[in-house]
Write an enzyme that holds these catalytic residues in place. Structure first.
Site, short mmCIF file in Angstrom:
data_model
loop_
_atom_site.label_atom_id
_atom_site.label_comp_id
_atom_site.label_asym_id
_atom_site.label_seq_id
_atom_site.Cartn_x
_atom_site.Cartn_y
_atom_site.Cartn_z
N ASP A 257 0.53 58.92 55.65
CA ASP A 257 0.92 60.17 56.11
C ASP A 257 2.09 59.86 57.22
OD1 ASP A 257 0.75 62.89 56.90
OD2 ASP A 257 -1.05 62.56 57.97
N ARG B 248 6.99 63.74 59.92
CA ARG B 248 7.26 63.62 61.47
C ARG B 248 8.38 62.51 61.41
NH1 ARG B 248 1.02 63.01 62.55
NH2 ARG B 248 1.20 63.38 60.28
N HIS C 79 10.10 61.62 52.80
CA HIS C 79 9.49 61.24 51.85
C HIS C 79 10.37 60.01 50.91
CE1 HIS C 79 6.70 64.30 52.38
NE2 HIS C 79 7.54 65.37 52.05
N SER D 211 -1.84 65.42 47.05
CA SER D 211 -3.02 66.03 47.23
C SER D 211 -3.01 67.45 46.58
CB SER D 211 -3.80 66.36 48.40
OG SER D 211 -2.87 67.23 49.19
N TRP E 58 0.12 71.34 47.24
CA TRP E 58 1.14 72.41 46.36
C TRP E 58 1.40 73.50 47.45
CZ3 TRP E 58 2.85 70.66 42.01
CH2 TRP E 58 2.30 69.99 41.22
N LEU F 7 -2.39 42.79 40.42
CA LEU F 7 -2.73 44.14 40.86
C LEU F 7 -3.09 45.53 40.07
CD1 LEU F 7 -3.05 45.31 44.09
CD2 LEU F 7 -0.43 46.21 43.78
N GLU G 287 -14.69 50.78 55.31
CA GLU G 287 -14.13 50.58 56.71
C GLU G 287 -12.84 51.33 56.84
OE1 GLU G 287 -15.79 49.00 59.13
OE2 GLU G 287 -17.30 48.43 57.58
C1 IPE Z 1 -2.82 63.63 53.11
O1 IPE Z 1 -1.80 63.91 53.88
C2 IPE Z 1 -2.14 63.76 51.67
C3 IPE Z 1 -1.50 62.73 51.17
C4 IPE Z 1 -0.90 61.56 52.20
C5 IPE Z 1 -0.80 62.81 50.11
P1 IPE Z 1 -1.79 65.58 54.57
O2 IPE Z 1 -0.49 65.48 55.36
O3 IPE Z 1 -1.36 66.52 53.34
O4 IPE Z 1 -2.87 65.81 55.04
P2 IPE Z 1 -3.24 66.83 56.31
O5 IPE Z 1 -2.64 68.06 55.72
O6 IPE Z 1 -2.55 66.42 57.44
O7 IPE Z 1 -4.75 66.94 56.66
C1 IPE Z 2 2.87 62.44 53.80
O1 IPE Z 2 3.58 62.66 54.77
C2 IPE Z 2 3.21 62.57 52.39
C3 IPE Z 2 2.64 63.61 51.67
C4 IPE Z 2 1.70 64.21 52.15
C5 IPE Z 2 3.21 63.82 50.33
P1 IPE Z 2 3.54 64.19 55.37
O2 IPE Z 2 4.75 65.01 54.57
O3 IPE Z 2 2.42 64.65 55.44
O4 IPE Z 2 4.37 63.89 56.78
P2 IPE Z 2 3.79 64.66 58.09
O5 IPE Z 2 2.25 64.65 58.40
O6 IPE Z 2 4.42 66.09 57.78
O7 IPE Z 2 4.44 64.05 59.38
MG MG Z 3 0.96 64.80 56.92
#
Ligand code: IPE
Ligand code: IPE
Ligand code: MG
Length: 247
Positions: free
Chosen positions: A27, A31, A44, A72, A76, A138, A214
């Protein structure tokens, strides 16, 4: 690799109780980009580089399974251009990296409703899985179009069908049997779940499988997540006491 992380790696190897299965909620790409005044899609792209180094580091340490939450079912709902950019990155990265993954004995698998992905992405993933299916290093498990509740419901539906067809009875359902209906039926539960960028939530990831996993949350954003941060999480795990309800 910096001297500090080399030292940490040595300590990890010496300690020995490595997590067999590490799962990561990658995640913070958005940001990371925002802080640099870049479009989210640049985040990304930067995140893909982190995937590369962490896959290498995990294989090198001797971790058996690395599950990466890549997309996830809820994702979408993002703007169309962002979803397309992620899908394009998935396609291009798989195409570009498959030779090296194969040479490094990595077996690529997926978890989630792959059948609902766009045709090109589906095809390239199926080819990559097929090509690496006999590899013994792996296991790289990409959670794609994955949702924990959907997975549980899919399992319940399949079990109900088996009952209807009289292959099983409702009373046959126990934790082990139920696990065999999940997408992850061939995998052990994750020992360690890492989430980057500080959010303290599970976001519908591996709900059933993480019951005794964990958890490790770091504030580092995924594109900045370095091998030393990965080692830090592993070391933290190695120094915990897993009790599973016992004393
Ligand atoms: C979780 O991250 C999904 C992936 C890392 C693919 P999100 O950024 O979608 O989760 P929320 O929306 O902050 O809960
Ligand atoms: C995780 O980073 C990547 C995916 C969920 C595909 P985010 O795109 O959720 O980044 P933030 O949470 O907006 O910073
Ligand atoms: Mg995110």
């Amino acid at each position: 690799m910096s001297e500090g992380s080399l030292e940490l790696k040595k300590k990890i190897v010496k300690k020995g109780n490595l997590p067999a299965h590490v799962a990561i909620i990658m995640d913070g790409n958005g940001r990371w980009a925002k802080r640099r005044g870049l479009p989210r899609t640049a985040g990304h792209k930067a995140g893909v580089k982190t995937v590369k180094r962490i896959v290498r580091a995990a294989g090198d340490l001797g971790i058996s399974i690395l599950t990466l939450f890549t997309f996830s079912r809820e994702n979408w709902k993002r703007p169309r251009y962002e979803v397309s950019a992620i899908m394009k990155l998935l396609y291009e990265t798989t195409k570009r990296e498959i030779n090296e993954l194969d040479e490094n004995n990595v077996r690529l698998i997926t978890t989630g409703r792959i059948e609902e992905l766009p045709a090109e992405e589906k095809e390239i993933l199926e080819n990559a899985k097929n090509r690496t299916k006999d590899n013994t290093g792996l296991i790289l498990n990409l959670a794609l179009n994955y949702g924990g509740r959907t997975e549980i419901l899919d399992a319940v539906k399949e079990f109900a069908l088996d009952v209807k067809e009289r292959k099983l009875e409702p009373n046959d359902l126990d934790e082990k049997t139920f696990s065999e209906y999940l997408y992850t039926k061939d995998l052990p539960d994750p020992d360690l779940l890492i989430r980057t960028s500080g959010e303290m939530r599970i976001s519908n990831f591996l709900l059933w499988q993480t019951s005794y996993t964990e958890l490790y949350v770091t504030n580092v954003l995924w594109p900045n997540f370095a091998v030393k941060d990965f080692y830090q999480a592993i070391w933290d795990y190695q120094n915990r006491e897993r009790r599973f309800g016992k004393i």
